[in-house]
Write an enzyme that holds these catalytic residues in place. Structure first.
Site: not given
Length: 302
Positions: A45, A78, A106, A108-109, A172
């Protein structure tokens, strides 16, 4: 990517759910205490790599622990390669839902867990690095760089805003677009900004002169992924990074610094994008290339 992140053919990134701030004086209720917080990241990421770079540059490895998730993500989100020894979680989603059982979206990280209150305090990726830079100063290593100098903050913020909209998130918006118009708008804005950055770096080593700043930290992860992923996978194929003499040398210059190079894991990057994003790459086949000499002399230290 979730379905709700495409509107009218355009990619719209979901809002960050947790936005609490850790503060040096503890006025937020979350004091910047060493050993209290755990950072969750993926090497794949770009937003997470920013936090790893800053943590390393500032010498915060002992102050903020880190856990790295597996690069392959499925509908459960994840996953930790082994159960996280601090939280006991197998999936990052457990920490999201443990903090907010009503959360939808989602997982997220990067995100930060408070070991004292046992909850996620932030997944607000734009502010995680500046928080490390401004609130953890007493824990910085001796001689650590000032990545967010107060006098330059308005200029850094302005450039960061442009780079985020058209480059960091722009790739993106190109890759996840579901209409030709949305794709071409994002594509054109991306390469217009890359052309501007190429010119900017003609007469300076880094984006703001001779010292690395938050602006360099934010640009680098996108450049590191450009030829390996974004050029082909996200259809950002007007030019490769290697076609830009200044940007390519600048990226290699940063890569030669351990905080940048040693947090750049091309195996994780390629496997995550090509295997996980089956809506773009249905086969899940990971390309072997490109052959790029990241360790070639960059010639920008003179």
């Amino acid at each position: 990517m979730s379905v709700q992140e495409v509107e009218g053919g355009r990619f719209v990134r979901q809002a960050n759910r947790f936005t609490d701030r850790i503060t040096a004086d503890g006025s937020s209720g979350l004091p910047a205490e060493p050993g209290r917080y755990r950072l969750f990241v993926s090497y794949a990421c770009p937003w997470a790599q920013r936090s790893l770079i800053v943590r390393r540059l500032l010498g915060l490895e002992d102050a903020i622990s880190v856990a790295v998730v597996d690069p392959i993500r499925d509908e459960r989100g994840w996953r930790f390669p082994d159960r996280d020894p601090v939280t006991g979680a197998v999936f990052l989603s457990e920490l999201y839902l443990g903090t907010d059982p009503s959360f939808e979206g989602r997982y997220t990280v990067p995100c930060i867990w408070d070991t004292e209150t046992e909850r996620l305090v932030t997944n607000d990726f734009p502010n995680i690095t500046t928080m490390m830079e401004t609130e953890f100063t007493v824990h910085h290593r001796p001689g650590a760089p000032d990545l967010y100098p107060e006098a330059l903050r308005p200029e850094i913020d302005e450039l960061n805003g442009l780079v985020y909209t058209t480059v960091n998130n722009g790739v993106y918006k190109s890759g996840f677009a579901t209409s030709q118009g949305a794709y071409e708008d994002a594509f054109d804005a991306l390469f217009t900004t890359l052309d501007r950055l190429e010119e900017r770096l003609a007469d300076r080593r880094y984006l703001f002169g001779d010292e690395i700043t938050e602006a360099d930290v934010r640009l680098y992860p996108t450049l590191a992924r450009f030829d390996a992923v974004y050029y082909s996978h996200f259809k950002c194929n007007l030019r490769q990074l290697t076609d830009y003499p200044n940007l390519w040398a600048y990226a290699r210059d940063l890569y030669s610094i351990p905080a940048f190079g040693e947090t750049t894991n091309f195996d994780h990057i390629k496997r995550h994008y090509y295997v996980t994003q089956r809506n773009i790459n249905p086969s899940g086949v990971v390309p072997k290339g490109p052959l790029v000499e990241w360790t070639a002399p960059h010639g920008r230290d003179g």
